[in-house]
Design a protein around this motif. Structure first.
Motif, PDB file in Angstrom:
ATOM      1  N   GLY A   1      41.101  36.131  48.622  1.00 36.48           N
ATOM      2  CA  GLY A   1      40.344  35.299  49.579  1.00 36.48           C
ATOM      3  C   GLY A   1      39.337  35.935  49.742  1.00 36.48           C
ATOM      4  O   GLY A   1      39.186  37.170  50.448  1.00 36.48           O
ATOM      5  N   ASN A   2      38.341  34.955  50.953  1.00 38.26           N
ATOM      6  CA  ASN A   2      37.714  35.776  51.021  1.00 38.26           C
ATOM      7  C   ASN A   2      36.829  36.069  50.742  1.00 38.26           C
ATOM      8  O   ASN A   2      35.781  37.526  50.993  1.00 38.26           O
ATOM      9  N   LEU A   3      36.267  35.992  49.084  1.00 36.23           N
ATOM     10  CA  LEU A   3      35.384  36.797  48.708  1.00 36.23           C
ATOM     11  C   LEU A   3      33.790  37.052  48.796  1.00 36.23           C
ATOM     12  O   LEU A   3      33.717  36.039  49.133  1.00 36.23           O
ATOM     13  N   ASP A   4      33.151  37.804  48.385  1.00 39.98           N
ATOM     14  CA  ASP A   4      32.446  37.646  48.934  1.00 39.98           C
ATOM     15  C   ASP A   4      30.988  36.790  47.691  1.00 39.98           C
ATOM     16  O   ASP A   4      31.769  36.662  46.374  1.00 39.98           O
ATOM     17  N   PRO A   5      30.278  35.833  48.096  1.00 44.34           N
ATOM     18  CA  PRO A   5      30.004  34.020  46.433  1.00 44.34           C
ATOM     19  C   PRO A   5      29.442  35.238  45.230  1.00 44.34           C
ATOM     20  O   PRO A   5      29.713  34.550  44.641  1.00 44.34           O
ATOM     21  N   ASP A   6      29.015  36.472  45.437  1.00 43.61           N
ATOM     22  CA  ASP A   6      28.554  37.403  44.392  1.00 43.61           C
ATOM     23  C   ASP A   6      29.503  37.470  43.470  1.00 43.61           C
ATOM     24  O   ASP A   6      29.388  38.437  42.241  1.00 43.61           O
ATOM     25  N   VAL A   7      31.221  37.515  43.839  1.00 44.23           N
ATOM     26  CA  VAL A   7      32.037  37.700  42.915  1.00 44.23           C
ATOM     27  C   VAL A   7      32.359  36.768  42.118  1.00 44.23           C
ATOM     28  O   VAL A   7      32.957  36.002  42.584  1.00 44.23           O
ATOM     29  N   ASP A   8      31.944  37.599  40.654  1.00 49.89           N
ATOM     30  CA  ASP A   8      32.298  36.373  39.820  1.00 49.89           C
ATOM     31  C   ASP A   8      33.692  36.823  39.239  1.00 49.89           C
ATOM     32  O   ASP A   8      34.248  38.528  39.168  1.00 49.89           O
ATOM     33  N   LYS A   9      34.060  36.289  37.951  1.00 48.29           N
ATOM     34  CA  LYS A   9      35.658  36.657  37.347  1.00 48.29           C
ATOM     35  C   LYS A   9      35.254  38.040  37.282  1.00 48.29           C
ATOM     36  O   LYS A   9      35.872  38.636  36.696  1.00 48.29           O
ATOM     37  N   LYS A  10      34.322  38.005  36.125  1.00 52.91           N
ATOM     38  CA  LYS A  10      34.190  39.098  35.141  1.00 52.91           C
ATOM     39  C   LYS A  10      33.883  40.655  36.015  1.00 52.91           C
ATOM     40  O   LYS A  10      34.922  41.252  35.933  1.00 52.91           O
ATOM     41  N   LEU A  11      33.040  40.470  37.479  1.00 57.72           N
ATOM     42  CA  LEU A  11      33.624  42.165  38.483  1.00 57.72           C
ATOM     43  C   LEU A  11      35.009  41.746  39.115  1.00 57.72           C
ATOM     44  O   LEU A  11      35.216  43.155  38.850  1.00 57.72           O
ATOM     45  N   PHE A  12      35.816  40.649  39.138  1.00 50.98           N
ATOM     46  CA  PHE A  12      36.970  40.801  39.958  1.00 50.98           C
ATOM     47  C   PHE A  12      37.770  41.012  38.999  1.00 50.98           C
ATOM     48  O   PHE A  12      38.571  42.129  39.113  1.00 50.98           O
ATOM     49  N   PHE A  13      38.291  40.530  37.966  1.00 53.01           N
ATOM     50  CA  PHE A  13      38.563  41.199  36.307  1.00 53.01           C
ATOM     51  C   PHE A  13      38.864  43.123  36.054  1.00 53.01           C
ATOM     52  O   PHE A  13      39.366  43.631  36.623  1.00 53.01           O
ATOM     53  N   ASP A  14      37.373  43.380  36.049  1.00 49.89           N
ATOM     54  CA  ASP A  14      37.035  44.683  35.774  1.00 49.89           C
ATOM     55  C   ASP A  14      37.544  45.601  37.151  1.00 49.89           C
ATOM     56  O   ASP A  14      38.303  46.770  36.732  1.00 49.89           O
TER      57      ASP A  14
END
Length: 128
Positions: A103-116
């Motif tokens: 949690g507490n991720l930057d709002p700019d982090v999308d699923k693709k960035l997270f996955f990668d």
């Protein structure tokens, strides 16, 4: 020898989170970028005849299917990230080591960035 209408589960990929506009032909053209495609099937609702948001793609070999999972998972189609995983038979063989909440991720982090970012540490399942 397998009957002609049976799917080779080892060479099949389950594709989820598909947009309603996805067609068999479109998925075929997308997946052929990963390897030779044998068959594409997007199940349809019996009443409305619209796709149900998932499908299957059978490749000529299990290696092609594995490669497709690696390069096609989380690719955006009509603005939605597709999920590409090996067919359900393989899931029972998976060793899932842990469930994590991040949690507490930057709002700019999308699923693709997270996955990668986290895929480097091993396979990821059920990104919510």
């Amino acid at each position: 020898m397998a009957q002609k209408n049976e799917r080779d589960r080892e060479a099949s990929v389950h594709i989820g989170n598909l947009d309603d506009r996805a067609t068999d032909e479109l998925i075929w053209e997308l997946m052929v970028q990963a390897g030779p495609v044998v068959n594409v099937h997007l199940p349809k609702d019996r009443v409305t005849q619209s796709t149900q948001g998932y499908g299957f793609c059978e490749f000529q070999s299990a290696e092609d299917a594995d490669y497709a999972v690696k390069i096609m998972n989380m690719v955006k189609l009509f603005g939605k990230p597709m999920r590409a995983n090996k067919s359900a038979n393989d899931r029972r063989l998976l060793d899932v080591g842990a469930k994590l909440f991040i949690g507490n991720l930057d709002p700019d982090v999308d699923k693709k960035l997270f996955f990668d970012t986290f895929a480097a540490f091993g396979p990821l399942y059920n990104l919510l």
